[in-house]
Design a protein around this motif. Structure first.
Motif, PDB file in Angstrom:
ATOM      1  N   LEU A 234       0.797  -1.234   0.000  1.00  0.00           N
ATOM      2  CA  LEU A 234       0.000   0.000   0.000  1.00  0.00           C
ATOM      3  C   LEU A 234       0.825   1.278   0.000  1.00  0.00           C
ATOM      4  N   SER A 235       2.147   1.183  -0.100  1.00  0.00           N
ATOM      5  CA  SER A 235       2.964   2.401  -0.037  1.00  0.00           C
ATOM      6  C   SER A 235       2.697   3.325  -1.222  1.00  0.00           C
ATOM      7  N   ALA A 236       2.471   2.732  -2.394  1.00  0.00           N
ATOM      8  CA  ALA A 236       2.197   3.566  -3.563  1.00  0.00           C
ATOM      9  C   ALA A 236       0.901   4.342  -3.403  1.00  0.00           C
ATOM     10  N   TYR A 237      -0.117   3.672  -2.831  1.00  0.00           N
ATOM     11  CA  TYR A 237      -1.397   4.337  -2.623  1.00  0.00           C
ATOM     12  C   TYR A 237      -1.268   5.424  -1.556  1.00  0.00           C
ATOM     13  N   ALA A 238      -0.515   5.132  -0.506  1.00  0.00           N
ATOM     14  CA  ALA A 238      -0.323   6.118   0.553  1.00  0.00           C
ATOM     15  C   ALA A 238       0.428   7.333   0.029  1.00  0.00           C
ATOM     16  N   ALA A 239       1.387   7.103  -0.871  1.00  0.00           N
ATOM     17  CA  ALA A 239       2.169   8.219  -1.422  1.00  0.00           C
ATOM     18  C   ALA A 239       1.276   9.214  -2.145  1.00  0.00           C
ATOM     19  N   VAL A 240       0.231   8.698  -2.786  1.00  0.00           N
ATOM     20  CA  VAL A 240      -0.706   9.573  -3.490  1.00  0.00           C
ATOM     21  C   VAL A 240      -1.688  10.201  -2.529  1.00  0.00           C
ATOM     22  N   GLU A 241      -2.298   9.386  -1.648  1.00  0.00           N
ATOM     23  CA  GLU A 241      -3.355   9.856  -0.768  1.00  0.00           C
ATOM     24  C   GLU A 241      -2.863  10.815   0.303  1.00  0.00           C
ATOM     25  N   LEU A 242      -1.671  10.563   0.832  1.00  0.00           N
ATOM     26  CA  LEU A 242      -1.186  11.393   1.925  1.00  0.00           C
ATOM     27  C   LEU A 242      -0.895  12.819   1.493  1.00  0.00           C
ATOM     28  N   LYS A 243      -0.699  13.018   0.223  1.00  0.00           N
ATOM     29  CA  LYS A 243      -0.402  14.366  -0.259  1.00  0.00           C
ATOM     30  C   LYS A 243      -1.675  15.093  -0.650  1.00  0.00           C
ATOM     31  N   GLY A 244      -2.815  14.548  -0.254  1.00  0.00           N
ATOM     32  CA  GLY A 244      -4.081  15.194  -0.577  1.00  0.00           C
ATOM     33  C   GLY A 244      -4.394  15.012  -2.036  1.00  0.00           C
ATOM     34  N   ASP A 245      -4.508  16.093  -2.745  1.00  0.00           N
ATOM     35  CA  ASP A 245      -4.808  16.037  -4.157  1.00  0.00           C
ATOM     36  C   ASP A 245      -3.613  15.490  -4.916  1.00  0.00           C
ATOM     37  N   THR A 246      -3.872  14.568  -5.856  1.00  0.00           N
ATOM     38  CA  THR A 246      -2.783  13.992  -6.636  1.00  0.00           C
ATOM     39  C   THR A 246      -2.048  15.043  -7.457  1.00  0.00           C
ATOM     40  N   THR A 273      -3.630  11.704 -16.775  1.00  0.00           N
ATOM     41  CA  THR A 273      -4.207  12.980 -17.210  1.00  0.00           C
ATOM     42  C   THR A 273      -3.606  14.136 -16.430  1.00  0.00           C
ATOM     43  N   ILE A 274      -3.444  13.940 -15.118  1.00  0.00           N
ATOM     44  CA  ILE A 274      -2.839  14.985 -14.286  1.00  0.00           C
ATOM     45  C   ILE A 274      -1.389  15.226 -14.702  1.00  0.00           C
ATOM     46  N   TRP A 275      -0.666  14.139 -15.006  1.00  0.00           N
ATOM     47  CA  TRP A 275       0.745  14.257 -15.429  1.00  0.00           C
ATOM     48  C   TRP A 275       0.845  15.108 -16.695  1.00  0.00           C
ATOM     49  N   VAL A 321     -10.242  22.482 -17.915  1.00  0.00           N
ATOM     50  CA  VAL A 321     -10.858  21.700 -16.832  1.00  0.00           C
ATOM     51  C   VAL A 321     -11.785  20.624 -17.399  1.00  0.00           C
ATOM     52  N   VAL A 322     -12.573  20.987 -18.414  1.00  0.00           N
ATOM     53  CA  VAL A 322     -13.469  20.010 -19.042  1.00  0.00           C
ATOM     54  C   VAL A 322     -12.664  18.862 -19.647  1.00  0.00           C
ATOM     55  N   GLY A 323     -11.569  19.200 -20.318  1.00  0.00           N
ATOM     56  CA  GLY A 323     -10.716  18.176 -20.919  1.00  0.00           C
ATOM     57  C   GLY A 323     -10.124  17.250 -19.874  1.00  0.00           C
ATOM     58  N   GLU A 324      -9.600  17.822 -18.782  1.00  0.00           N
ATOM     59  CA  GLU A 324      -9.013  16.992 -17.734  1.00  0.00           C
ATOM     60  C   GLU A 324     -10.064  16.093 -17.081  1.00  0.00           C
ATOM     61  N   THR A 325     -11.263  16.622 -16.887  1.00  0.00           N
ATOM     62  CA  THR A 325     -12.346  15.811 -16.305  1.00  0.00           C
ATOM     63  C   THR A 325     -12.684  14.644 -17.225  1.00  0.00           C
ATOM     64  N   ALA A 326     -12.750  14.918 -18.535  1.00  0.00           N
ATOM     65  CA  ALA A 326     -13.024  13.852 -19.503  1.00  0.00           C
ATOM     66  C   ALA A 326     -11.921  12.804 -19.495  1.00  0.00           C
ATOM     67  N   GLY A 327     -10.677  13.240 -19.338  1.00  0.00           N
ATOM     68  CA  GLY A 327      -9.563  12.296 -19.277  1.00  0.00           C
ATOM     69  C   GLY A 327      -9.585  11.450 -18.019  1.00  0.00           C
TER      70      GLY A 327
END
Length: 377
Positions: A234-246, A273-275, A321-327
């Motif tokens: 679960l370290s990978a998941y924690a790395a994302v979640e602990l920082k709040g927003d990805t 998409t965020i990347w 924002v619309v594009g990122e949401t669609a992605g």
């Protein structure tokens, strides 16, 4: 050549001066709004003036990185408006400096700024966002990171697909677990395990209160415990979640998180998409340069262009924002979704600039349109 060099330095100095003014005004307004919005929360949490001041100081790099594309557009609109109003643009064009030269100069200048914006946002911007988020969660909201709970977690590890209703990475625990085990060729489901709890370490998952169903014989077995050779800690998941927003993760760290989650079989379209969105947002400054140049071809009124530029900022951000949401929802591929705003606005600006600066393009379009209009007998 010497004249072009002098002109380039003059335009850069003028643009930097206007950007500094716009950035100072924008950052001050942003901070003032944030102070009014969150000061009561800080006071109710009993935080000292030093912590409050530190929160707003570390947030300045984040604010700057967010405002830079809009600031760049406004600075260019004002700069081009001033050049037109003082007749400097007319004198330069009469002296042999074409409008196409201004387009090339400002696009290259904007690309340099885009690279700087990307580096700045990925170092100082990310650090400021993480520190501000930590203060807000730990000191204001009293939400300690060691109390993190991930809901509806699922991943793939070898022949296993694991689903957990809740997981607590800091405590190495999960609850309401369902495990589907397949053959090594992933063609046949062998058994289904369900457990109330799981204790997790680097060697595997220890399931408690286990109910097993053999899908080949339909025989069920209940066990108090069972060890499962799942190496997902679960370290990978924690790395994302602990920082709040990805979106807070820098590009390099986000790439590693995407790779780890992808290897576990998780859906990473949102993170991809965020990347791509981080790159697209930084290089939106080149699009802003094209939009500023486009506006000056319609009107030389600097005040009208400032108003129109604010409208274009909201439109471009809205499409982004619309594009990122669609992605993130899987409607569009991540790279297309992230660059949708830049692509649409950039294409509109390029068509207008080609119409103005390239006589051949204009005549070709007019000829094509005339060919489509039916002739009267």
């Amino acid at each position: 050549m010497k004249v072009v060099g002098v002109l380039s330095r003059y335009l850069i100095r003028q643009n930097l001066y206007l950007m500094a003014i716009c950035l100072a005004v924008g950052t001050s307004l942003y901070l003032l709004s944030d102070v009014f919005d969150r000061l009561d929360d800080f006071i109710r949490a009993g935080l000292g003036a030093q912590t409050i001041l530190f929160y707003f100081i570390v947030k300045i790099p984040l604010i700057v990185s967010q405002l830079m594309p809009a600031v760049f557009l406004l600075a260019m609109v004002i700069q081009l408006g001033v050049l037109n109003r003082s007749r400097e643009m007319l004198a330069l064009r009469a002296g042999g400096v074409s409008f196409a030269w201004f387009i090339r100069f400002f696009v290259i200048y904007a690309l340099v700024w885009s690279a700087g914006q990307l580096v700045f946002s990925q170092f100082l911007g990310v650090f400021g966002e993480q520190e501000a988020n930590r203060i807000w969660k730990e000191d204001v909201r009293k939400k300690q990171l060691d109390e993190l709970t991930i809901h509806d977690l699922w991943f793939r590890d070898g022949p296993f697909i694991v689903l957990a209703k809740e997981a607590q990475p800091s405590k190495s625990r999960a609850s309401d677990i369902t495990v589907y085990e397949f053959t090594t060729d992933n063609l046949e489901l062998i058994r289904i395990l369900s457990a109330k709890k799981a204790l997790i370490d680097d060697h595997g998952w220890g399931l408690l209160d286990v109910h097993e169903l053999d899908t080949r014989t339909f025989i069920t077995v209940d066990r108090p415990s069972q060890f499962l050779s799942v190496r997902q800690n679960l370290s990978a998941y924690a790395a994302v979640e602990l920082k709040g927003d990805t979106a807070q993760l820098p590009l390099l760290e986000l790439s590693k998180a995407i790779k780890r989650l992808q290897e576990s079989g998780s859906n990473v379209e949102m993170l991809q998409t965020i990347w791509h969105g981080k790159l697209a947002y930084a290089f939106s400054m080149a699009v802003m340069a094209l939009l500023a140049l486009m506006l000056v071809t319609f009107s030389e009124n600097v005040y009208a262009n400032i108003g129109l530029s604010l409208i274009l900022i909201f439109i471009q951000y809205g499409v982004h924002v619309v594009g990122e949401t669609a992605g993130e929802k899987g409607v569009l591929p991540p790279i297309l979704a992230a660059w949708l705003g830049n692509g649409i606005m950039g294409a509109v600006a390029c068509l207008r600039l080609a119409w103005v600066a390239m006589p051949g393009f204009k005549s070709a379009i007019l000829t094509a349109v005339e060919g489509l209009i039916p002739r009267r007998a």
